[in-house]
Design an enzyme around this catalytic site. Structure first.
Site, PDB file in Angstrom:
ATOM      1  N   GLU A 251     -88.913   3.020  -1.286  1.00  0.00           N
ATOM      2  CA  GLU A 251     -90.724   3.282  -1.421  1.00  0.00           C
ATOM      3  C   GLU A 251     -91.146   2.763   0.334  1.00  0.00           C
ATOM      4  O   GLU A 251     -91.890   2.614   0.759  1.00  0.00           O
ATOM      5  CB  GLU A 251     -91.361   2.792  -2.670  1.00  0.00           C
ATOM      6  CG  GLU A 251     -90.609   2.933  -3.805  1.00  0.00           C
ATOM      7  CD  GLU A 251     -90.420   5.319  -3.820  1.00  0.00           C
ATOM      8  OE1 GLU A 251     -91.754   5.591  -3.491  1.00  0.00           O
ATOM      9  OE2 GLU A 251     -90.026   6.062  -4.109  1.00  0.00           O
ATOM     10  N   HIS A 254     -90.522   4.756   2.881  1.00  0.00           N
ATOM     11  CA  HIS A 254     -91.682   6.263   2.726  1.00  0.00           C
ATOM     12  C   HIS A 254     -92.950   5.295   3.775  1.00  0.00           C
ATOM     13  O   HIS A 254     -93.292   6.222   4.582  1.00  0.00           O
ATOM     14  CB  HIS A 254     -91.765   6.634   1.356  1.00  0.00           C
ATOM     15  CG  HIS A 254     -90.768   7.378   0.667  1.00  0.00           C
ATOM     16  ND1 HIS A 254     -90.121   8.471   1.082  1.00  0.00           N
ATOM     17  CD2 HIS A 254     -90.132   6.839  -0.103  1.00  0.00           C
ATOM     18  CE1 HIS A 254     -89.365   9.209   1.215  1.00  0.00           C
ATOM     19  NE2 HIS A 254     -89.536   8.553   0.046  1.00  0.00           N
ATOM     20  N   HIS A 260     -86.997  11.459   3.141  1.00  0.00           N
ATOM     21  CA  HIS A 260     -85.368  11.485   2.698  1.00  0.00           C
ATOM     22  C   HIS A 260     -84.501  11.551   3.884  1.00  0.00           C
ATOM     23  O   HIS A 260     -84.227  13.217   4.678  1.00  0.00           O
ATOM     24  CB  HIS A 260     -85.212  12.278   1.400  1.00  0.00           C
ATOM     25  CG  HIS A 260     -86.354  11.310   0.741  1.00  0.00           C
ATOM     26  ND1 HIS A 260     -87.188  12.739  -0.575  1.00  0.00           N
ATOM     27  CD2 HIS A 260     -85.822  10.343  -0.133  1.00  0.00           C
ATOM     28  CE1 HIS A 260     -86.892  11.173  -1.647  1.00  0.00           C
ATOM     29  NE2 HIS A 260     -87.137  10.674  -0.962  1.00  0.00           N
ATOM     30  N   ASP A 273     -84.063  14.996   8.686  1.00  0.00           N
ATOM     31  CA  ASP A 273     -85.059  14.203   8.485  1.00  0.00           C
ATOM     32  C   ASP A 273     -85.262  13.689   9.364  1.00  0.00           C
ATOM     33  O   ASP A 273     -86.389  13.223   9.848  1.00  0.00           O
ATOM     34  CB  ASP A 273     -84.572  13.039   7.643  1.00  0.00           C
ATOM     35  CG  ASP A 273     -83.359  12.034   8.186  1.00  0.00           C
ATOM     36  OD1 ASP A 273     -83.017  12.542   9.646  1.00  0.00           O
ATOM     37  OD2 ASP A 273     -83.159  10.978   7.934  1.00  0.00           O
ATOM     38  N   THR A 278     -79.377   9.375  11.438  1.00  0.00           N
ATOM     39  CA  THR A 278     -78.376  10.054  10.138  1.00  0.00           C
ATOM     40  C   THR A 278     -78.083  11.369  10.033  1.00  0.00           C
ATOM     41  O   THR A 278     -78.587  12.369  10.583  1.00  0.00           O
ATOM     42  CB  THR A 278     -79.489   9.626   9.075  1.00  0.00           C
ATOM     43  OG1 THR A 278     -81.021  10.955   9.611  1.00  0.00           O
ATOM     44  CG2 THR A 278     -80.299   8.471   9.844  1.00  0.00           C
ATOM     45  N   ASP A 311     -78.225   2.343  -7.009  1.00  0.00           N
ATOM     46  CA  ASP A 311     -78.603   0.431  -6.119  1.00  0.00           C
ATOM     47  C   ASP A 311     -76.993  -0.181  -5.972  1.00  0.00           C
ATOM     48  O   ASP A 311     -76.842  -0.321  -4.652  1.00  0.00           O
ATOM     49  CB  ASP A 311     -79.370  -0.401  -7.067  1.00  0.00           C
ATOM     50  CG  ASP A 311     -80.264   0.136  -7.605  1.00  0.00           C
ATOM     51  OD1 ASP A 311     -81.112   1.174  -6.628  1.00  0.00           O
ATOM     52  OD2 ASP A 311     -81.555  -0.874  -7.874  1.00  0.00           O
TER      53      ASP A 311
END
Length: 393
Positions: A251, A254, A260, A273, A278, A311
């Protein structure tokens, strides 16, 4: 024909389909496998029901035209600034714990753990080459943001950087009311000078949501986190996929302008993105950890914090993402770095003293406090910039 060759008996409509096979063995195993099928579907649906959405960025992007316009505007301005690329920038944070149930009134230690995990991510402290596929070794970078709990509120009072409010509103974290004291929530501290993080129950509608730079009211700038996903391995126990405290990192990405990796549309390899280092990605990898996942003709960066991987899989940002976030800080959130707010944790009501280290002796540390050597009559605690206690006399 042996019944074991059928792995999904629930694909058959009725048990009568099997009556033609005059075998007790088949009937018994059909019922056993049918039970297994139902059990699988039931438990799988329960697992998926744990959280409705990781975050709401994609939903807002497609429902609000200003989002797509602002995303493109940010990309068009990068990398015009690219300032102090390697300098560590200290950023003050305030955490508002908004709770209805006493169990959601989380401890200071849980907040400290989450801030420490946030800093490890933005400074690469726990990152090793073992976490990075060979294809991306040259792309990974540290952002060099250091987040710390502010010790001064907007009025200049000494505080801990953590506020607490008990409320009666169910799932207030999923409502805009959380941003406003008059509506039962908590007013933001000056959003130009602090990153505000609200921690509350959301009915698992989302894990977290962040304001995007340049969009939305000033008083709603910040991040909302579901209380079940705010903390770290020592404090989280709700969802095995998200025990590492990595959701806040996502977050925060963002909040500083990252999308994303799949861009505006999942499974559309024409969307990305807007960051060169990436790879184009056609899937979210939600709830999984596939280190060598492939889509759109290339290996995907499943370990990037802006993916939906579990995670255990998330470990890094890239150089391009670092440039964009630092430029967004300069263009949209510059007040965070041009502030005189200090970030040492203190007790509310404490007196501010002139405090310095005199020397490190054979028997410990010697300090000078307001011109006097620290004596045994005074209690002293030292905290690092995350608020973690590192020394006490």
């Amino acid at each position: 024909i042996r019944w074991e060759s059928y792995h999904w008996p629930c694909f058959f409509d009725t048990y009568e389909q099997f009556l033609r096979i005059d075998s007790l063995y088949l009937k018994i195993n059909y019922m056993r496998f049918l039970y297994t099928c139902y059990l699988f579907l039931f438990t799988h649906s329960i697992a998926l029901a744990q959280v409705s959405a990781y975050c709401d960025f994609d939903e807002r992007y497609h429902s609000d035209a200003t989002y797509s316009e602002q995303v493109q505007k940010i990309l068009d301005n990068v990398p015009k600034y690219n300032f102090e690329e390697r300098a560590i920038i200290e950023i003050p944070v305030v955490v508002h714990i908004v709770y209805r149930l006493e169990e959601d009134n989380i401890s200071d230690e849980q907040v400290f753990e989450q801030i420490e995990i946030l800093n490890e991510a933005f400074n690469g402290q726990a990152l090793t080459n073992a976490h990075i596929p060979s294809e991306f070794l040259q792309s990974v970078a540290t952002v060099n943001f250091k987040f710390c709990l502010a010790n001064t509120d907007p009025d200049g009072n000494l505080v801990t950087g953590i506020t607490r409010k008990e409320v009666e509103i169910i799932n207030i974290g999923s409502l805009d009311r959380i941003y406003y004291d008059a509506q039962g929530g908590v007013d933001a501290w000056d959003t130009d000078r602090y990153i505000n993080i609200w921690v509350a129950e959301t009915n698992k509608d989302i894990i977290g949501k962040a304001s995007f730079p340049g969009i939305g009211p000033e008083e709603e700038q910040g991040i909302v986190m579901d209380v079940q996903y705010f903390g770290g391995p020592n404090s989280l126990n709700y969802d095995d996929r998200y025990l590492g405290g990595k959701s806040l990192i996502h977050e925060m990405g963002h909040y500083f302008g990252l999308q994303h990796l799949w861009g505006s549309t999942v499974s559309d390899c024409a969307s990305d993105d807007g960051i060169e280092d990436t790879p184009v990605t056609g899937t979210t990898y939600v709830n999984s950890c596939q280190l060598n996942g492939v889509s759109c003709g290339s290996v995907d960066m499943t370990g990037n914090y802006m993916m939906y991987s579990s995670d255990d899989c998330l470990h890094y940002f890239t150089k391009g993402q670092r440039i964009l976030m630092r430029d967004v800080l300069a263009m949209y959130r510059n007040g965070l770095r041009n502030t005189n707010i200090t970030c040492t944790l203190v007790e509310e009501g404490s007196e501010k003293l002139d405090f310095k280290l005199v020397k490190r002796g054979a028997h410990g540390l010697v300090f000078d406090v307001d011109g006097q050597v620290l004596g045994t009559a005074l209690e002293a605690n030292l905290y690092d910039l995350t608020g973690k206690l590192i020394w006490s006399n």
